[in-house]
Design an enzyme around this catalytic site. Structure first.
Site, PDB file in Angstrom:
ATOM      1  N   GLY A  46     -38.337  28.905  -8.607  1.00 49.50           N
ATOM      2  CA  GLY A  46     -39.041  29.955  -7.883  1.00 49.50           C
ATOM      3  C   GLY A  46     -38.897  29.738  -6.390  1.00 49.50           C
ATOM      4  N   GLN A  51     -41.030  30.394   2.345  1.00 51.20           N
ATOM      5  CA  GLN A  51     -40.262  29.145   2.373  1.00 51.20           C
ATOM      6  C   GLN A  51     -38.957  29.260   3.152  1.00 51.20           C
ATOM      7  OE1 GLN A  51     -40.806  28.718  -2.131  1.00 51.20           O
ATOM      8  NE2 GLN A  51     -40.535  26.599  -1.455  1.00 51.20           N
ATOM      9  N   CYS A  93     -41.874  20.961  -5.406  1.00 52.29           N
ATOM     10  CA  CYS A  93     -41.657  22.153  -4.585  1.00 52.29           C
ATOM     11  C   CYS A  93     -40.419  21.947  -3.726  1.00 52.29           C
ATOM     12  CB  CYS A  93     -42.882  22.375  -3.702  1.00 52.29           C
ATOM     13  SG  CYS A  93     -42.704  23.744  -2.549  1.00 52.29           S
ATOM     14  N   LEU A  94     -39.643  23.006  -3.570  1.00 55.97           N
ATOM     15  CA  LEU A  94     -38.435  22.914  -2.750  1.00 55.97           C
ATOM     16  C   LEU A  94     -38.766  22.619  -1.286  1.00 55.97           C
ATOM     17  CD1 LEU A  94     -36.466  25.925  -4.273  1.00 55.97           C
ATOM     18  CD2 LEU A  94     -36.028  23.486  -4.632  1.00 55.97           C
ATOM     19  N   HIS A 135     -48.048  29.132  -8.023  1.00 54.80           N
ATOM     20  CA  HIS A 135     -47.463  28.304  -6.954  1.00 54.80           C
ATOM     21  C   HIS A 135     -46.808  29.195  -5.882  1.00 54.80           C
ATOM     22  CE1 HIS A 135     -45.095  24.519  -5.795  1.00 54.80           C
ATOM     23  NE2 HIS A 135     -44.451  25.474  -5.154  1.00 54.80           N
ATOM     24  N   GLU A 136     -46.058  30.216  -6.322  1.00 63.83           N
ATOM     25  CA  GLU A 136     -45.367  31.089  -5.352  1.00 63.83           C
ATOM     26  C   GLU A 136     -46.344  31.964  -4.578  1.00 63.83           C
ATOM     27  OE1 GLU A 136     -42.553  30.227  -4.708  1.00 63.83           O
ATOM     28  OE2 GLU A 136     -42.067  29.198  -6.553  1.00 63.83           O
ATOM     29  N   HIS A 139     -47.736  30.087  -1.882  1.00 66.99           N
ATOM     30  CA  HIS A 139     -46.824  30.036  -0.727  1.00 66.99           C
ATOM     31  C   HIS A 139     -47.039  31.257   0.168  1.00 66.99           C
ATOM     32  CE1 HIS A 139     -44.254  26.560  -1.176  1.00 66.99           C
ATOM     33  NE2 HIS A 139     -43.849  26.887  -2.381  1.00 66.99           N
TER      34      HIS A 139
HETATM   35 NI    NI Z   1     -42.876  25.636  -3.759  1.00 68.69          NI
END
Ligand code: NI
Length: 180
Positions: A46, A51, A93-94, A135-136, A139
């Site tokens: 995702g 991000q 997380c990225l 989670h997204e 963000h």
């Molecule tokens: Ni993330």
């Protein structure tokens, strides 16, 4: 199409709440495609526009490891309309390097969002997909999963990260859990 640059904690852009999109045009869809490519290349399941330093409420998500791309979701203004149950999930997380932690989330969510085709849809999600949606959307609200763990765990990670950045390297370990 060039890959987008993923911002990493503690980049201030990650704390910026995103704004709703009020006009869905081709440029929104093209940007969602760039986000999807960036997500697959990372690799992650995702990615939120926040991000990649964009402040629109846009999310791409694909939690199907077996057939990547087949169930790709490109969502505009996603919101949680119903949530129930509770689940503990090891999240990565990225935007948070070299760290994973268990986070408590709703086990089942109902998401409402717009598609690039200007359709309003509802999606019922459980398990990883439910976790990924929450989670997204976090963000998009300027929140990271490390804001949902204990203060002491977050502080330990902060120190570890500061040390890694000072030494100019990460520990080279890639988290074993999926990154969202
Ligand atoms: Ni993330």
């Amino acid at each position: 199409m060039a890959l987008l640059q993923i911002r990493k904690y503690p980049d201030a852009a990650l704390k910026q709440p995103a704004k709703p999109v009020d006009n869905i045009d081709g440029s929104v869809n093209a940007f969602l495609d760039s986000m999807a490519q960036t997500m697959y290349a990372a690799p992650g399941v995702g990615l939120a526009a926040t991000q990649v330093g964009d402040n629109r409420r846009l999310v791409v998500l694909d939690t199907d490891h077996e057939q990547p791309g087949k169930h790709l979701l490109k969502l505009i203004n996603p919101q949680i309309v119903e949530a129930e149950g509770s689940i503990l999930w090891e999240e990565g997380c990225l935007s948070v390097i070299d760290f994973t932690a268990e986070v408590r989330r709703a086990a089942k969510v109902l998401i409402r969002a717009w598609t690039p085709e200007q359709k309003e849809i509802e999606i019922e999600a459980t398990d990883l997909q439910a976790v990924a949606f929450q989670h997204e959307i976090d963000h998009l609200d300027g929140k990271l999963f490390i804001d949902r763990i204990s203060r002491i765990k977050r502080e330990l990670y902060r120190r570890k990260l500061a040390k890694m950045l000072k030494e100019g390297k990460s520990n080279g370990q890639r988290p074993t859990s999926v990154r969202i």
